[in-house]
Design a protein around this motif. Sequence first.
Motif, short mmCIF file in Angstrom:
data_model
loop_
_atom_site.label_atom_id
_atom_site.label_comp_id
_atom_site.label_asym_id
_atom_site.label_seq_id
_atom_site.Cartn_x
_atom_site.Cartn_y
_atom_site.Cartn_z
N THR A 142 33.54 31.14 28.24
CA THR A 142 32.40 30.79 29.07
C THR A 142 31.88 29.42 28.65
OG1 THR A 142 30.89 31.89 27.54
CG2 THR A 142 31.71 33.19 29.38
N SER A 190 34.92 32.79 37.97
CA SER A 190 34.51 34.15 37.64
C SER A 190 35.10 34.55 36.30
CB SER A 190 35.00 35.11 38.74
OG SER A 190 36.43 35.17 38.72
N GLY A 191 34.59 35.66 35.74
CA GLY A 191 35.09 36.11 34.45
C GLY A 191 36.57 36.42 34.49
N GLU A 245 38.87 35.15 36.53
CA GLU A 245 39.65 33.91 36.66
C GLU A 245 39.72 33.17 35.33
OE1 GLU A 245 38.89 32.55 41.29
OE2 GLU A 245 37.28 32.30 39.83
N HIS A 256 37.68 41.98 32.92
CA HIS A 256 37.05 41.34 34.09
C HIS A 256 37.96 41.35 35.32
CE1 HIS A 256 33.71 39.96 31.71
NE2 HIS A 256 34.53 39.40 30.83
#
Length: 601
Positions: free
Chosen positions: A132, A493-494, A496, A526
């Motif tokens: 992240t 997104s998580g 991806e 995810h």
Amino acid sequence: MIRSIQLANWRAYRSLDLHLTRPVTFFVAPNGVGKTSLVEAVRWGLLGTPAQDRRRAVRSGSESATVQLGLNLPGYPDLQVTRTLKRTGSATFAATAGGAEITELQYEAILREAWSARPGLLDALIFGTKATGKETGFPIRDHLADVFGIQPLLDAASQLKDRRGVLAAKIKSIRDDLVATDEALAEADREIADLEHEVEAATAERSIAEARIGDLEVTAARADAWERYRHTAKDYDDRVRNLVVRMTDVLDVGARDPASALADEEREADAALQDSLAARAAAEVASATAANAADLLSAATTECPTCLRPLSAAERDAALSSHGDLDVHARTEVERRDLETASVRRRLAVIAEFGRTLSGLPAPVEPENEDPGPAAAIELANARRLVSELAEKHGALGARLSEARRKAASLRQAGREHNDLLTAAREDAVAEVTQNSLNRVADHYLNERIQPLTQEISRRWKLVFGSDGLRFGPDGHLGVQHGDVELGLGDLSGGERATALLVTRLLLIKTLARASTIWFDEPLEHLDPRRRATIARTLLLAADAGAVDQIVVTTYEEGLARRLAAIAPNTVELTYARANKELQDFPEEGGVEPTRPTTSW
């Protein structure tokens, strides 16, 4: 690869003895049981990379935690590494290679030689980067520069960057000074002239005030002398007055001067003493004469011892009686005069004592000069205050004048530094062009060398998501192209992000390094079911293809892990961790007791 893992008092693990024997190991456990704790323990034991708060890794109630790994590396089939962590945060290291002890530096050299990468790159490839935010890159630039021999280009670009930093500071300093104009310089000169005039006036005013201080100090000293005289005189008068009061009980001083009164009284007492002594002597003679006559009369029979005339008995008795009376009277007078003499002498002693006391009181001497009065001290204090204020004003004006002169000198220097600015600016421009050129050459060279790798990363992304767009640059950062916009990995997104990092690590682990183990901490959480299965099969295919010797995956997807183990029983091994009621007081990890279908550990 990692052959064995032993933990003691690490987070929720009281003890752990795990042996990895298959190419792929799935570590299956519910959330919060201890999957990430195991990964952190291996990461620290293998590379010494600390967790965020390493001291919390020590199990509650224990003073230390231990991580021991058994490794099989090229040339070192039996390498043992042990790290111990104290609750205070301090740590120790021990290792053996083939039974012989080695240092931590020797161990790091063995890892780098065996896996052909620096520790930072190995950490990112084996255990992954953050999935992240902005920290999603791999530190490959220096590694590729070493591999392809272009490190001198990067070093030269770095030196130019440092030089440009120095030039930037110099240019800013010169530009700040060049804000001056001729008008500003003229204004500075006018300010200097005005301040010089003010300083001159303040100096003269201060000199006059300081000279006046000398005269006022003399006057104030005279006033002080008079004040001391008045104080001394009052004290003298009080003491003399007290002495006179004491003298009044003995002497009648009256309105006379005490010293004169004492002298008069002393003369009178001395005269009285002499009179008393003379009278006593006369009385002594009279007494002796009477006594002698009485003795003669007593011895005579018929005639007077003085005139030799015949005496009758009656006459002789009358004469004896008369001489006896005279003798008694004379002796009485002697006694009276003795008492009187003693009294006068006591009086003289008292007068002498008063005289000595009075002589011991020094009479104050009146100052010769006239009394200036109490205003002299007030005037001196005011004058000194004025001098202090003038000195402060003079100092402030002097400081302003110095600053104005410095500013004018700086303005003149700025004009002379204009050429220096042009020279520095030209050098900076040349350095910038050269630095950019070196970086472009290095990036171009690196892009050419890693082009096949970036294409393969993009192809594998497309297999999972069915679209192009994943890009991998020579700086080690990942991005995704959506139309005309390139997004950072943190914008995805998580699922991806996790997929991009997973496929990239699988490719880099063997292409950029020769590391034989790779760890994934919950890489499937995810993803949707279809992509989760695709990624799981990708891990299995990577192991079968020999892309990496050992893959360890933590997951709570027990069903998927069982299916893969059933498909490839010789490749996949399942290891379970379940919550232990005895360890439920460790909420941060939940407390674990690991189990396997066939092995207990």
